[in-house]
Enzyme design. Structure first.
Site, PDB file in Angstrom:
ATOM      1  N   GLY A  31       0.829  -1.208   0.000  1.00  0.00           N
ATOM      2  CA  GLY A  31       0.000   0.000   0.000  1.00  0.00           C
ATOM      3  C   GLY A  31       0.856   1.248   0.000  1.00  0.00           C
ATOM      4  O   GLY A  31       2.013   1.232  -0.436  1.00  0.00           O
ATOM      5  N   SER A  32       0.302   2.316   0.543  1.00  0.00           N
ATOM      6  CA  SER A  32       0.978   3.618   0.501  1.00  0.00           C
ATOM      7  C   SER A  32       2.164   3.679   1.479  1.00  0.00           C
ATOM      8  O   SER A  32       2.218   2.912   2.453  1.00  0.00           O
ATOM      9  CB  SER A  32      -0.027   4.706   0.869  1.00  0.00           C
ATOM     10  OG  SER A  32      -0.556   4.423   2.144  1.00  0.00           O
ATOM     11  N   GLY A  90       2.745   2.186   5.233  1.00  0.00           N
ATOM     12  CA  GLY A  90       3.926   1.371   5.514  1.00  0.00           C
ATOM     13  C   GLY A  90       4.706   1.865   6.727  1.00  0.00           C
ATOM     14  O   GLY A  90       5.210   1.060   7.518  1.00  0.00           O
ATOM     15  N   GLU A 115       5.708  -3.473   0.692  1.00  0.00           N
ATOM     16  CA  GLU A 115       5.658  -3.164  -0.746  1.00  0.00           C
ATOM     17  C   GLU A 115       4.889  -1.866  -0.884  1.00  0.00           C
ATOM     18  O   GLU A 115       3.657  -1.864  -0.937  1.00  0.00           O
ATOM     19  CB  GLU A 115       4.920  -4.283  -1.494  1.00  0.00           C
ATOM     20  CG  GLU A 115       5.621  -5.622  -1.476  1.00  0.00           C
ATOM     21  CD  GLU A 115       6.771  -5.697  -2.473  1.00  0.00           C
ATOM     22  OE1 GLU A 115       7.009  -4.726  -3.215  1.00  0.00           O
ATOM     23  OE2 GLU A 115       7.443  -6.735  -2.486  1.00  0.00           O
ATOM     24  N   CYS A 137       1.709   0.485  -8.851  1.00  0.00           N
ATOM     25  CA  CYS A 137       2.839   0.971  -8.068  1.00  0.00           C
ATOM     26  C   CYS A 137       4.027   1.222  -8.987  1.00  0.00           C
ATOM     27  O   CYS A 137       4.903   2.014  -8.679  1.00  0.00           O
ATOM     28  CB  CYS A 137       3.189  -0.016  -6.982  1.00  0.00           C
ATOM     29  SG  CYS A 137       3.307  -1.684  -7.592  1.00  0.00           S
TER      30      CYS A 137
HETATM   31  P1  NAD Z   1      -3.449   2.219   1.377  1.00  0.00           P
HETATM   32  O1  NAD Z   1      -2.151   2.418   2.032  1.00  0.00           O
HETATM   33  O2  NAD Z   1      -4.483   3.249   1.529  1.00  0.00           O
HETATM   34  O3  NAD Z   1      -4.105   0.839   1.860  1.00  0.00           O
HETATM   35  C1  NAD Z   1      -3.465  -0.401   1.671  1.00  0.00           C
HETATM   36  C2  NAD Z   1      -3.963  -1.401   2.683  1.00  0.00           C
HETATM   37  O4  NAD Z   1      -3.471  -1.051   3.969  1.00  0.00           O
HETATM   38  C3  NAD Z   1      -5.484  -1.463   2.834  1.00  0.00           C
HETATM   39  O5  NAD Z   1      -5.864  -2.803   2.992  1.00  0.00           O
HETATM   40  C4  NAD Z   1      -5.728  -0.664   4.103  1.00  0.00           C
HETATM   41  O6  NAD Z   1      -6.917  -1.008   4.763  1.00  0.00           O
HETATM   42  C5  NAD Z   1      -4.509  -1.032   4.922  1.00  0.00           C
HETATM   43  N1  NAD Z   1      -4.114  -0.084   5.966  1.00  0.00           N
HETATM   44  C6  NAD Z   1      -4.105   1.267   5.907  1.00  0.00           C
HETATM   45  N2  NAD Z   1      -3.625   1.789   7.045  1.00  0.00           N
HETATM   46  C7  NAD Z   1      -3.309   0.759   7.863  1.00  0.00           C
HETATM   47  C8  NAD Z   1      -2.787   0.668   9.186  1.00  0.00           C
HETATM   48  N3  NAD Z   1      -2.482   1.742   9.894  1.00  0.00           N
HETATM   49  N4  NAD Z   1      -2.610  -0.561   9.711  1.00  0.00           N
HETATM   50  C9  NAD Z   1      -2.904  -1.672   9.004  1.00  0.00           C
HETATM   51  N5  NAD Z   1      -3.420  -1.643   7.755  1.00  0.00           N
HETATM   52  C10 NAD Z   1      -3.622  -0.434   7.177  1.00  0.00           C
HETATM   53  O7  NAD Z   1      -3.116   1.995  -0.192  1.00  0.00           O
HETATM   54  P2  NAD Z   1      -4.103   1.877  -1.441  1.00  0.00           P
HETATM   55  O8  NAD Z   1      -4.655   3.216  -1.779  1.00  0.00           O
HETATM   56  O9  NAD Z   1      -5.052   0.728  -1.279  1.00  0.00           O
HETATM   57  O10 NAD Z   1      -3.072   1.419  -2.573  1.00  0.00           O
HETATM   58  C11 NAD Z   1      -2.274   2.286  -3.317  1.00  0.00           C
HETATM   59  C12 NAD Z   1      -0.841   2.300  -2.826  1.00  0.00           C
HETATM   60  O11 NAD Z   1      -0.287   0.986  -2.801  1.00  0.00           O
HETATM   61  C13 NAD Z   1       0.088   3.084  -3.727  1.00  0.00           C
HETATM   62  O12 NAD Z   1       0.945   3.859  -2.947  1.00  0.00           O
HETATM   63  C14 NAD Z   1       0.862   2.008  -4.477  1.00  0.00           C
HETATM   64  O13 NAD Z   1       2.102   2.420  -4.988  1.00  0.00           O
HETATM   65  C15 NAD Z   1       0.993   0.973  -3.416  1.00  0.00           C
HETATM   66  N6  NAD Z   1       1.267  -0.337  -3.987  1.00  0.00           N
HETATM   67  C16 NAD Z   1       2.550  -0.839  -3.893  1.00  0.00           C
HETATM   68  C17 NAD Z   1       2.853  -2.064  -4.465  1.00  0.00           C
HETATM   69  C18 NAD Z   1       4.244  -2.625  -4.387  1.00  0.00           C
HETATM   70  O14 NAD Z   1       4.392  -3.812  -4.633  1.00  0.00           O
HETATM   71  N7  NAD Z   1       5.266  -1.872  -4.055  1.00  0.00           N
HETATM   72  C19 NAD Z   1       1.858  -2.800  -5.120  1.00  0.00           C
HETATM   73  C20 NAD Z   1       0.574  -2.273  -5.182  1.00  0.00           C
HETATM   74  C21 NAD Z   1       0.299  -1.043  -4.608  1.00  0.00           C
END
Ligand code: NAD
Length: 513
Positions: free
Chosen positions: A243-244, A248, A265, A299
């Protein structure tokens, strides 16, 4: 829902109008509040899923913990056979699952199918891997001693995934974790809960057919609060979170507090360097797909194009021309190149980024904007934009998860371009377009790209599962998928065996009694 066969797909995948959101395999339960899944394609509610509550969560962890005790003793190649069967199931359901991915997330149908293909590929990879979980043997310094290392299953793996690859990221983790002897608990993005329900139904069938216990594949649903139960839970030795960067940083601290392992990731800010010797036709295809594919929500999406001054005008013209041909619309219609953004929040982030570019004095080459009218009622369809910008601007330093491409010029040596490309906090994917061997090798050298992925004459997006996937710096440092990424799902043990009647100590230490 009828038009594109979505209702039929939902039926085939066992996804209902209202779904229990918590599962330990074939067993579904939960009384929590409902999460609505709204398609960005046409703003329709596709279905609802019950959020997992704390009590349900406790049941899941207990069941997973019990299942682990059995699963870890099953020989790895036999676990591989289960993953092989799962791959077969995915082959059989590629069409409906790909369609649902496309409709729930908004990516093109081809990309939806491609995502399921990636799941099939990682299953194949994992089946082979199940016979190759090798450790090394070493020579002991002591006579009559043997030393070697082995990899053992770790336990429960918590998987937190993002909306943009709603199913593939789960499979990258699970296929490897399962052959490694781990059990998995998945918390998908709250924006794409139905594809997760569908996946859980597919794997549950395989597990049941093989008479395996509940708990090997678990699903929990909800927002970040449900994610936090996993990250703070000592019973979950590994958290794999996608995720973001913002997310992370929180997850990393939470897991570190209990000295757990995390595989992160996170976001990218990926660039393609275009040198004077680049093949411009290839560059345009790579850059346009990289920037607008999945509506800029990969990503690995191309965010920056760093072009040498000698070819700058030529590239600028070719790429702006190519953008004129882009068709934006319903991603299930295969004539369209670009589908919607995930939701209205993403649209406002996109608009805000364009505003900031203008405030910085950026030159907009291809104007953005939100599309209105027939077919665009969801309000999530936007025009891919291109702006001439400078690398150090705050907005360029950030990952805006939308189709905005920044064009920038470099002069002189390729080192100058590499410096720009590395001059961001993220380090996921990078590429150079060149036919000059020296430049290509410099880009790949220790003084070259600082990213986890560095490509030559390929764009930044579209990785194969055979390589380890992930990035450096604020991208989080984790690696998933191919190569030796499996090692994080296991615990390593060094074994020394003495087959003599003496007890010599290491380092020649004498200890006489
Ligand atoms: P996001 O960070 O908003 O959410 C991702 C996941 O994390 C969701 O399931 C969310 O519920 C969970 N989450 C959020 N805050 C949390 C916390 N404090 N504790 C535990 N879980 C939590 O991201 P998004 O908008 O769903 O996805 C887009 C982002 O993901 C972009 O930044 C993209 O670059 C990244 N991404 C990275 C990769 C990689 O492999 N590097 C792959 C896909 C997406």
């Amino acid at each position: 829902l009828e038009d594109y066969g979505i209702r039929e797909a939902l039926e085939k995948l066992g996804v209902k109008e209202i779904n229990e959101g918590t599962s330990t395999g074939s067993h579904w339960f939960g009384e929590g509040e409902l999460i609505e899944s709204v398609s960005p394609v046409d703003d329709q509610v596709i279905g609802k899923v019950r959020q997992t509550n704390k009590e349900d969560y406790e049941k899941v962890v207990a069941t997973a913990g019990a299942a682990f005790k059995q699963w870890r003793t099953m020989p790895a190649p036999q676990r591989g056979e289960i993953v092989r069967q799962f791959g077969e199931e995915l082959r059989a359901f590629k069409e409906p699952l790909g369609k649902l991915v496309s409709y729930e997330m908004g990516k093109s149908l081809q990309e939806g199918y491609g995502e399921v293909q990636e799941m099939i590929d990682i299953c194949d990879f994992a089946v082979g891997l199940s016979r190759q979980l090798h450790g090394l043997t070493m020579h002991s310094e002591r006579p009559g001693h043997r030393m070697y290392e082995q990899y053992h299953p770790l336990g429960i793996v918590g998987i937190i995934s993002a909306f943009n690859f709603p199913v593939a990221v789960w499979s990258w983790n699970t296929a490897l974790a399962w052959v490694c002897g781990d059990v998995c608990i998945w918390k998908p993005s709250e924006k794409t809960p139905l594809t997760a329900v569908a996946c859980q139904n597919l794997i549950a069938r395989v597990l049941k057919k093989n008479d395996l216990p509940e708990g090997i594949s678990c699903l929990i649903n909800g927002n970040y609060k449900v994610g936090e139960w996993l990250t703070s839970d000592k019973r979950v030795p590994l958290i794999s979170a996608t995720g973001s960067i913002r997310m992370g940083k929180i997850v990393a601290q939470e897991v570190a507090k209990r000295l757990g392992k995390s595989l992160l990731e996170l976001g990218g800010n990926n660039a393609i360097i275009v040198t004077p010797d680049a093949d411009i036709k290839m560059t345009v295809i790579g850059a346009v797909f990289g920037a607008v594919g999945t509506c800029g929500q990969r990503c690995t999406s191309t965010r920056r194009l760093i072009v040498h001054e000698d070819v700058y005008d030529q590239v600028k013209e070719a790429i702006t021309d190519a953008y004129k041909q882009l068709k934006i619309g319903n991603p299930l219609d295969q004539n369209n190149h670009v589908g919607p953004l995930i939701d209205k929040d993403a649209v406002s982030n996109y608009l805000n980024a364009l505003d900031q570019v203008k405030k910085h004095g950026g030159n907009i080459l291809v104007e953005g904007g939100v599309l209105e009218g027939e077919g665009f009622e969801s309000g999530c369809y936007v025009k891919p934009a291109i702006a001439e910008a400078e690398n150090h601007w705050d907005i360029v330093q950030e990952e805006t998860f939308a189709p905005i491409l920044y064009l920038m010029k470099y002069s002189g040596d390729v080192e100058n371009a590499i410096e720009l490309q590395n001059g961001v906090v993220q380090g996921l994917s990078s590429a150079i377009m060149t036919t000059n061997l020296r430049e290509a090798e410099r880009f790949l050298s220790a003084a070259g790209s600082d990213c986890g992925i560095a490509n030559v004459n390929i764009g930044t997006s579209g990785a194969e599962i055979g390589g380890a996937f992930g990035g450096e710096k604020e991208t989080g440092g984790g690696r998933e998928s191919g190569s030796d990424a499996w090692k994080i799902y296991m615990r390593r043990q060094t074994n020394t065996i003495n087959y003599t009647t003496e007890l010599p100590l290491a380092q020649g230490i004498k200890f006489d009694l």
